[in-house]
Design a protein around this motif. Sequence first.
Motif, short mmCIF file in Angstrom:
data_model
loop_
_atom_site.label_atom_id
_atom_site.label_comp_id
_atom_site.label_asym_id
_atom_site.label_seq_id
_atom_site.Cartn_x
_atom_site.Cartn_y
_atom_site.Cartn_z
N ARG A 10 0.84 -1.30 0.10
CA ARG A 10 0.09 0.22 -0.16
C ARG A 10 0.87 1.19 0.13
O ARG A 10 0.29 2.44 0.08
CB ARG A 10 -0.81 -0.15 1.15
CG ARG A 10 -1.72 -1.23 1.33
CD ARG A 10 -2.73 -1.29 -0.06
NE ARG A 10 -3.59 -2.39 0.15
CZ ARG A 10 -4.39 -2.62 -0.82
NH1 ARG A 10 -4.55 -1.96 -1.90
NH2 ARG A 10 -4.98 -3.92 -0.85
N LEU A 11 2.18 0.87 -0.14
CA LEU A 11 3.01 2.25 -0.21
C LEU A 11 2.73 2.98 -1.65
O LEU A 11 2.31 2.40 -2.25
CB LEU A 11 4.46 1.87 -0.17
CG LEU A 11 4.96 1.24 1.03
CD1 LEU A 11 6.50 0.69 0.95
CD2 LEU A 11 4.90 2.18 2.23
N ALA B 150 3.61 -7.89 -4.00
CA ALA B 150 3.11 -6.61 -4.19
C ALA B 150 3.77 -5.58 -3.74
O ALA B 150 3.60 -4.44 -4.17
CB ALA B 150 1.45 -6.64 -3.62
N ASP B 151 5.15 -5.85 -3.11
CA ASP B 151 6.00 -5.01 -2.64
C ASP B 151 7.14 -4.68 -3.40
O ASP B 151 8.02 -4.32 -3.22
CB ASP B 151 6.34 -5.33 -1.35
CG ASP B 151 6.90 -6.79 -1.14
OD1 ASP B 151 7.27 -7.46 -2.16
OD2 ASP B 151 7.55 -6.94 0.03
N LEU B 152 6.88 -5.17 -4.92
CA LEU B 152 7.93 -5.21 -5.68
C LEU B 152 8.12 -4.32 -6.64
O LEU B 152 6.78 -3.63 -7.09
CB LEU B 152 7.89 -6.50 -6.72
CG LEU B 152 8.92 -6.68 -7.86
CD1 LEU B 152 10.10 -7.23 -7.34
CD2 LEU B 152 8.22 -7.58 -9.06
N ILE B 153 9.19 -3.41 -6.80
CA ILE B 153 9.34 -2.09 -7.76
C ILE B 153 10.23 -2.70 -8.71
O ILE B 153 11.46 -3.03 -8.44
CB ILE B 153 9.86 -1.08 -7.08
CG1 ILE B 153 8.90 -0.54 -6.09
CG2 ILE B 153 10.20 0.15 -7.91
CD1 ILE B 153 9.18 0.84 -5.36
N ALA B 154 9.84 -2.95 -10.15
CA ALA B 154 10.61 -3.57 -10.98
C ALA B 154 10.57 -2.87 -12.51
O ALA B 154 9.45 -2.15 -12.44
CB ALA B 154 10.53 -4.96 -11.21
N HIS B 155 11.56 -2.83 -13.26
CA HIS B 155 11.17 -2.40 -14.69
C HIS B 155 10.11 -3.37 -15.30
O HIS B 155 10.32 -4.69 -14.92
CB HIS B 155 12.42 -2.52 -15.43
CG HIS B 155 13.55 -1.20 -14.90
ND1 HIS B 155 14.79 -1.40 -14.51
CD2 HIS B 155 13.57 -0.02 -15.54
CE1 HIS B 155 15.30 -0.27 -14.44
NE2 HIS B 155 14.50 0.41 -15.03
N ASP C 5 1.99 6.66 -9.31
CA ASP C 5 0.71 6.24 -10.12
C ASP C 5 -0.35 5.60 -9.03
O ASP C 5 -1.09 4.92 -9.48
CB ASP C 5 0.83 5.50 -11.32
CG ASP C 5 1.73 6.16 -12.53
OD1 ASP C 5 1.63 7.32 -12.70
OD2 ASP C 5 2.72 5.66 -13.06
N GLY C 6 -0.30 5.80 -7.84
CA GLY C 6 -0.88 5.16 -6.88
C GLY C 6 -0.19 4.24 -5.89
O GLY C 6 1.08 4.86 -5.63
N THR C 7 -0.68 3.18 -5.47
CA THR C 7 0.14 2.18 -4.58
C THR C 7 0.85 1.48 -5.50
O THR C 7 0.93 1.24 -6.75
CB THR C 7 -0.81 1.62 -3.92
OG1 THR C 7 -1.45 0.56 -4.82
CG2 THR C 7 -1.91 2.34 -3.26
N LEU C 8 1.90 0.70 -4.68
CA LEU C 8 2.71 -0.37 -5.45
C LEU C 8 1.81 -1.37 -5.97
O LEU C 8 2.27 -1.67 -7.26
CB LEU C 8 3.82 -0.97 -4.35
CG LEU C 8 4.85 0.06 -3.69
CD1 LEU C 8 5.77 -0.92 -2.93
CD2 LEU C 8 5.50 0.95 -4.79
N LEU C 9 0.76 -1.68 -5.37
CA LEU C 9 -0.21 -2.79 -6.01
C LEU C 9 -0.80 -2.30 -7.43
O LEU C 9 -0.96 -3.19 -8.38
CB LEU C 9 -1.06 -3.09 -4.84
CG LEU C 9 -2.05 -4.07 -5.39
CD1 LEU C 9 -1.28 -5.61 -5.91
CD2 LEU C 9 -3.22 -4.19 -4.31
N ASP C 10 -1.16 -0.91 -7.21
CA ASP C 10 -1.48 -0.32 -8.62
C ASP C 10 -0.75 -0.52 -9.65
O ASP C 10 -0.95 -0.88 -10.80
CB ASP C 10 -2.03 1.28 -8.30
CG ASP C 10 -3.28 1.34 -7.18
OD1 ASP C 10 -4.08 -0.01 -7.34
OD2 ASP C 10 -3.40 2.31 -6.63
#
Length: 486
Positions: A26-27, A82-87, A31-36
Motif C-alpha cells: 500500500r506504499l 506486491a511490494d516489488l518495484i521493477a522495470h 501512479d498510486g500504490t505499489l499494488l496499482d
Amino acid sequence: MPESTTTTREGLTAAAVVLATTPAARLSCADGTLLDRINDQLLMLPVRDVHVVPQGGGLGADLRGVAKIARISTGPVVLLPADLIAHTEALAVLVEHPSRNTGALVSTDATVGPLRPPVRIARGRVLAAGSSYHVVPEANATFRGVLQVGEADLGTLADIADELAELADTGRLGPVTPIEAIDLLLVGLVRSGVSVRAARLGPLHADRVTAQSAADLAVTRLSDVDEAKVRLDSAVKADDGFFTTFFVSSWSPHLVRLAAKLKLTPNAVTGISVALAVLAAVWFSEGTRGAQILGAALLLLSFVLDCVDGQLARYTRTFSRLGAWVDAMADRLKEYVVYVGLALGYSAGLDAGNGGPEGIWRLAVAAMILQMLRHMVDFSFKGGMSDARRVGAAWARPPRSLLESVDVGRVAVPRQGVLGLAQRLEREKLTRWVKKAVVLPIGERMALIALTAALFNAKVTFMALLAWGGLALLYQLVGRIARSTA
C-alpha cells in the motif's frame, strides 16, 4: 486465504498471482500504490488473469491459494509480490520468454546487497535456492521475487504449495512469514527436480521494499536505466563466437532497430540472408578475382543478416518453431550452396573429369561431409543428454525434504582430467575465446570462406575448412566422450 480479486483479459493464456501479503503493497508511488503499479505493468504483458491475494490470511492460507490457482490454470502462472518495484522489461524477461517454461528472476549484481534470498545458478539454471530457513552454500546470485511456473510444472507447484502450507501451519518451518511465500515455492521446485531457468536481470532492477523511503529510492533507480536500450542489447547473444561477438554483434543492433521500424519479420530477414548467399555463390561461380571479392562481401553480409534474424526475434519477441527450424536449415543450405559456387568457379572452363581440376569437387564434397559429421556429433549428443535428463528426473534426483535447512545437494565439485582442464581454461578470458574459436563456429567459418576466397582460391578455402574442421571435430569428440563418461 482471504478472497482474492481477479481481473480477466480475453485472448491471453498466462495467469499472474500477486501476493499482497505485506503492508508495503500500500506504499505510494507516482501512479498510486505499489499494488496499482504492478497491476498496470501486468496490463502491458501477455497476462490474462490477475489474482490479487490480500493481506491477512497467513502464510499457510496464501500457499493454499496458490495451489488452488495452479490446479485450475491452463497456462503458465507468474507469482510476484506486491511490494516489488521493477522495470516492466524485467518482468517481460520471464513472461514473454518463448519457452513459457519455469523460470526465476535472478540478479548476479554484487552491489545489490547481501545474497538474500540466495540462489546458486550455473549454465542458465537455478541449481539451489534458499530462504530464511534454507541455506545455500556457494550462492552466487539472488532471487528477485518473481517466479514463473510453466504449465507442465503446475501440478508440482500445487503439491509443493500444499506441503509447505502444512509445514507452515504446524510451525515446522520456523519463523518464516507470508513475505517469503514465493521464496519457499522456489526452494520447493528446485528440490523437487524441476528445471528452473535463471532469467538474469542484467542492468535492470527488481527490488522488494519495506518502507516509503526504500520505495522512493527504488523508483529513482528505475529511471537511471534505459529500458529500450537494454532490450536491444539483450537481443544479442552473450556466448557467441569471437568473430560474431566482435565483428558483427558490435554493430548489428543498428540493423535490428531498422528492421523493427520497417516491420520486417525474422523469417523475412532469414529469406534475405539466403538470397544474398545464393548471389554470393553465383559470383563465386564466375571464378574471376573481382567476382571472388564481390562474392566474399555478399557472403559476409548474408552472415550479418543471419545474426540479425535471431536478434530481431529476441528483440520483438516474435518467436516460432517454424522460424527456428527455417533458420537452422537456412544456415546449412547457404553454406553448401556457397561450396558449390566456389567449386564451379575454380573449375570454370576446364576439364571437370577426375574430380575436376586438382580434385576440387572431391574437396568440396569432403568439406560438406565433414561439416555434416560435426553437426551429427553435436546434435546427437545434445539429444542424448536431453533424454537422459528426462529419465534422470524420475530416479537420478530423489526428492529432498523441505524441512532440510541446509542445502547440501549439488555443490560444485572440481572436475578432473579433460573436463577439469576445460573448466580451468574457461576461467581465463583469452583461453575461453580460444576454446570458442577452436570449434569453428559458423561465424569463423563464414569469415574463413570469405577471406580465403577473396585473397586466394577455392582450393585454399576447402583445404582450410578441412584442416580447421578436422581439428574441431577431434576437439568435439574428445569433449563429448569426456562428458559422457564423467
